[in-house]
Design an enzyme around this catalytic site. Structure first.
Site, PDB file in Angstrom:
ATOM      1  N   CYS A 105      39.557  36.309  46.484  1.00 47.88           N
ATOM      2  CA  CYS A 105      39.323  37.644  45.906  1.00 47.88           C
ATOM      3  C   CYS A 105      39.362  38.758  46.927  1.00 47.88           C
ATOM      4  O   CYS A 105      39.841  39.848  46.637  1.00 47.88           O
ATOM      5  CB  CYS A 105      37.976  37.649  45.190  1.00 47.88           C
ATOM      6  SG  CYS A 105      36.621  37.139  46.254  1.00 47.88           S
ATOM      7  N   LYS A 145      28.742  27.423  33.661  1.00 52.73           N
ATOM      8  CA  LYS A 145      30.046  27.072  33.068  1.00 52.73           C
ATOM      9  C   LYS A 145      31.086  27.166  34.182  1.00 52.73           C
ATOM     10  O   LYS A 145      31.533  28.244  34.543  1.00 52.73           O
ATOM     11  CB  LYS A 145      30.365  28.077  31.943  1.00 52.73           C
ATOM     12  CG  LYS A 145      31.280  27.563  30.845  1.00 52.73           C
ATOM     13  CD  LYS A 145      32.660  27.117  31.269  1.00 52.73           C
ATOM     14  CE  LYS A 145      33.660  28.219  31.452  1.00 52.73           C
ATOM     15  NZ  LYS A 145      34.971  27.703  31.962  1.00 52.73           N
TER      16      LYS A 145
HETATM   17  P1  NAP Z   1      39.162  34.084  35.073  1.00 54.35           P
HETATM   18  O1  NAP Z   1      40.344  33.703  34.320  1.00 54.35           O
HETATM   19  O2  NAP Z   1      38.577  35.424  34.877  1.00 54.35           O
HETATM   20  O3  NAP Z   1      38.077  32.950  34.785  1.00 54.35           O
HETATM   21  C1  NAP Z   1      36.820  32.931  35.421  1.00 54.35           C
HETATM   22  C2  NAP Z   1      35.854  32.101  34.608  1.00 54.35           C
HETATM   23  O4  NAP Z   1      35.649  32.739  33.342  1.00 54.35           O
HETATM   24  C3  NAP Z   1      36.359  30.698  34.288  1.00 54.35           C
HETATM   25  O5  NAP Z   1      35.265  29.812  34.268  1.00 54.35           O
HETATM   26  C4  NAP Z   1      36.936  30.879  32.909  1.00 54.35           C
HETATM   27  O6  NAP Z   1      36.982  29.674  32.189  1.00 54.35           O
HETATM   28  C5  NAP Z   1      35.933  31.831  32.294  1.00 54.35           C
HETATM   29  N1  NAP Z   1      36.429  32.597  31.144  1.00 54.35           N
HETATM   30  C6  NAP Z   1      37.707  32.847  30.774  1.00 54.35           C
HETATM   31  N2  NAP Z   1      37.732  33.588  29.654  1.00 54.35           N
HETATM   32  C7  NAP Z   1      36.451  33.817  29.297  1.00 54.35           C
HETATM   33  C8  NAP Z   1      35.825  34.526  28.234  1.00 54.35           C
HETATM   34  N3  NAP Z   1      36.510  35.177  27.308  1.00 54.35           N
HETATM   35  N4  NAP Z   1      34.466  34.570  28.205  1.00 54.35           N
HETATM   36  C9  NAP Z   1      33.737  33.947  29.147  1.00 54.35           C
HETATM   37  N5  NAP Z   1      34.274  33.246  30.153  1.00 54.35           N
HETATM   38  C10 NAP Z   1      35.613  33.195  30.252  1.00 54.35           C
HETATM   39  O7  NAP Z   1      39.411  33.990  36.628  1.00 54.35           O
HETATM   40  P2  NAP Z   1      40.111  32.802  37.399  1.00 54.35           P
HETATM   41  O8  NAP Z   1      41.563  32.882  37.125  1.00 54.35           O
HETATM   42  O9  NAP Z   1      39.376  31.531  37.146  1.00 54.35           O
HETATM   43  O10 NAP Z   1      39.792  33.232  38.895  1.00 54.35           O
HETATM   44  C11 NAP Z   1      40.538  34.144  39.580  1.00 54.35           C
HETATM   45  C12 NAP Z   1      39.887  35.512  39.554  1.00 54.35           C
HETATM   46  O11 NAP Z   1      38.569  35.457  40.098  1.00 54.35           O
HETATM   47  C13 NAP Z   1      40.601  36.509  40.423  1.00 54.35           C
HETATM   48  O12 NAP Z   1      40.734  37.722  39.740  1.00 54.35           O
HETATM   49  C14 NAP Z   1      39.690  36.682  41.614  1.00 54.35           C
HETATM   50  O13 NAP Z   1      39.814  37.904  42.282  1.00 54.35           O
HETATM   51  C15 NAP Z   1      38.368  36.506  41.012  1.00 54.35           C
HETATM   52  N6  NAP Z   1      37.379  36.140  42.026  1.00 54.35           N
HETATM   53  C16 NAP Z   1      36.457  37.064  42.404  1.00 54.35           C
HETATM   54  C17 NAP Z   1      35.533  36.749  43.383  1.00 54.35           C
HETATM   55  C18 NAP Z   1      34.498  37.742  43.805  1.00 54.35           C
HETATM   56  O14 NAP Z   1      33.496  37.326  44.369  1.00 54.35           O
HETATM   57  N7  NAP Z   1      34.664  39.015  43.577  1.00 54.35           N
HETATM   58  C19 NAP Z   1      35.542  35.496  43.960  1.00 54.35           C
HETATM   59  C20 NAP Z   1      36.495  34.576  43.558  1.00 54.35           C
HETATM   60  C21 NAP Z   1      37.410  34.919  42.575  1.00 54.35           C
HETATM   61  P3  NAP Z   1      38.295  28.746  32.221  1.00 54.35           P
HETATM   62  O15 NAP Z   1      38.862  28.809  33.589  1.00 54.35           O
HETATM   63  O16 NAP Z   1      37.760  27.415  31.906  1.00 54.35           O
HETATM   64  O17 NAP Z   1      39.186  29.310  31.191  1.00 54.35           O
END
Ligand code: NAP
Ligand code: MG
Length: 498
Positions: A304, A195
């Site tokens: 991140c 996804k």
């Molecule tokens: P996010 O809002 O947590 O979303 C991540 C993914 O989860 C997206 O595909 C999102 O779908 C999906 N999602 C949202 N709500 C969900 C739910 N209730 N159940 C299951 N899936 C759900 O994060 P983001 O804003 O896309 O990305 C930024 C974050 O990622 C930052 O906090 C960053 O630090 C973190 N990150 C971490 C790493 C690492 O390796 N540690 C690497 C890159 C990024 P939709 O977007 O379609 O809503």
């Protein structure tokens, strides 16, 4: 990407992709959402839609999980030898390499990052990652133990594929994240439902096209685009999914863990960070400042492991701050696909407002704005790279993950390494920590004391192949290399009486 790159050829390949429908890959077929629902895909450099994708939800996730389960238990995949899985993954790496410029262009349009950086960092790392996964396919082994000579038996353990894996990724490095999960999962013999993030889904669909061309059996890789709250949530809750590998925010990570509890799924979480940078007075200050400034602009700070809390020895503070500010002022900001762009837009208006909110809350709580701080007056979602000094640990700017090009600085006096580590460790996160010093002893003693999954010293070297993941609220488990592949396996012990 060099200026003389065949931009025309790439733009026409991208145009051809954009003209194709962007559907869901389920059981080897591209299909629309059952209710025909779609979502717009936005270019953050313009704020305008340039494509649409199918909006999958619970029924499509269920169909994809059924296809993945069928492929895991029946058909060709369970009979495919490890060496053949490796061959398929090497072929996928070659296919990505052959289409690397096009993938980078597409991802730059969708996510906003400079195309050269997407090509030479994300896509290049994705190709390496696929080859690493391929090389691991036939090296996932267990151990054997013999009983004492006089006893009658032996024991061994094997590592089996965990089953159907749900892979949920964010928008900031969508192609690389997809590959970092799909590669190891397939290497060990799992089947997957991926996804992608709704804000930058296109490169994953291009990856799906390449996978379909290479002879992976139907249902081994399924891709369902859609919202996190519907498609993502159903995948995390689905009772026939054995493992969730999630990269995203700590907030959603927590809800994934709760949803996974339904059937005690195995869970790997790669979450947010608030990584400290420590500059000791003996460091190469020019090199450190340039690298700190460049890293702040990498993915417009939407990274991140970005260093966002800067601790500099008071003797070096002013020089480091001046040099970083000069570096940030010289950054060329623009659309990711425009020639010479060094920093692109923020992913969305909502995220931009959040970034601006942290800058103004920092200023109103007493931090000093040295450079940046404003939205750029042009279409799209652009913000100036921003440096604030005189920050304090309790400011929200220094506690929360901002996910934008915003750096908060503070000084420390002649302090021992324990006190410096305590400053750096004063955070709920623990993804990365960065040290700048010429003194090997300080570097390694600090590395031991810092609570983070990745420590870089003087900018780091080859960390692409090291296990990656967080301490504390930055995650659970590790991705990358052998450790990452083992995360898609289950151990089975066999005890045998002769
Ligand atoms: P996010 O809002 O947590 O979303 C991540 C993914 O989860 C997206 O595909 C999102 O779908 C999906 N999602 C949202 N709500 C969900 C739910 N209730 N159940 C299951 N899936 C759900 O994060 P983001 O804003 O896309 O990305 C930024 C974050 O990622 C930052 O906090 C960053 O630090 C973190 N990150 C971490 C790493 C690492 O390796 N540690 C690497 C890159 C990024 P939709 O977007 O379609 O809503
Ligand atoms: Mg987009």
């Amino acid at each position: 990407m060099n200026a003389n790159l065949a931009t025309e050829r790439i733009e026409s390949a991208t145009a051809a992709f954009l003209q194709r429908p962007h559907q869901l890959l389920i059981g080897g077929q591209w299909v629309p959402a059952t209710d025909g629902a779609t979502l717009e895909v936005i270019n953050p450099a313009t704020g305008r839609a340039f494509a649409s994708i199918a909006a999958g939800g619970a029924p499509e996730i269920d169909a994809a999980v059924k296809a993945a389960r069928k492929a895991f238990s029946a058909g060709a995949w369970p009979k495919v030898r490890a060496a053949e899985r490796a061959r398929l993954l090497y072929r996928l790496a070659d296919a990505v390499e052959a289409n690397a410029d096009e993938i980078a262009w597409l991802e730059s349009l969708d996510g906003g990052n400079p195309v050269g950086s997407v090509r030479h960092v994300d896509v290049a790392m994705a190709i390496d990652s696929l080859r690493t996964s391929a090389s691991l396919a036939d090296k996932i082994t267990g151990e054997t133990q013999l009983a004492a000579l006089q006893s009658d038996g032996m024991g061994y353990y094997v590592r089996e594929p965990v089953g159907v894996a749900g892979l949920i990724t964010p928008w900031n490095a969508p192609f690389l994240m997809a590959v970092n999960k799909i590669g190891p999962a397939l290497a060990v013999g799992c089947t997957v439902v991926h996804k992608p993030a709704e804000l930058a889904p296109l490169s994953a669909l291009r990856l799906g096209e390449l996978i379909c061309e290479l002879g992976f059996p139907d249902g081994v890789v399924n891709i369902v685009t859609g919202l996190g709250s519907t498609a993502g949530q159903s995948l995390a809750e689905h009772a026939d999914v054995n493992k969730i590998s999630f990269t995203g925010s700590t907030r959603v990570g927590r809800s994934i863990l709760t949803a996974s509890a339904i059937n005690l799924k195995r869970v790997t979480l790669e979450l947010g960070g608030k990584s400290p940078i420590i500059v000791l007075p003996d460091a190469d200050l020019e090199r450190a400042a340039n690298a700190i400034g460049d890293e702040l602009c990498f993915k417009s700070g939407q990274f991140c492991a970005a260093g966002t809390r800067l601790f500099v020895h008071r003797r070096a503070h002013d020089e480091v701050v001046d040099r970083i500010a000069a570096r940030l002022k010289g950054v060329k900001i623009g659309a990711g696909t425009a020639p010479g762009t060094q920093m692109g837009p923020i992913i969305s208006e909502k995220q931009l407002d959040r970034v601006l909110g942290y800058i103004s809350s920092g200023s109103s709580q007493g931090a000093e704005l040295v450079t940046g701080g404003r939205r750029i007056d042009r279409e799209g979602y652009f913000v100036e790279p921003t440096l604030l000094t005189s920050t304090r640990a309790e400011m929200s700017l220094m506690r929360d993950e901002v996910f934008g090009p915003v750096l908060g600085a503070a000084t420390f006096p002649d302090a021992d390494l324990d006190q410096i580590a305590a400053l750096a460790n004063d955070t709920d996160y623990g993804l990365a920590a960065k040290i700048w010093t010429r003194d090997l002893r300080s570097a390694h003693v600090l590395a031991r004391k810092l609570q983070a999954g990745l420590i870089t010293i003087n900018g780091g070297g080859a960390h692409g192949r090291l296990p990656f993941g967080g301490f504390k609220q930055s995650g659970l488990g590790r991705e990358g290399g052998r450790e990452g592949a083992l995360g898609f396996t289950e151990i089975k012990s066999v005890s045998l009486g002769y």
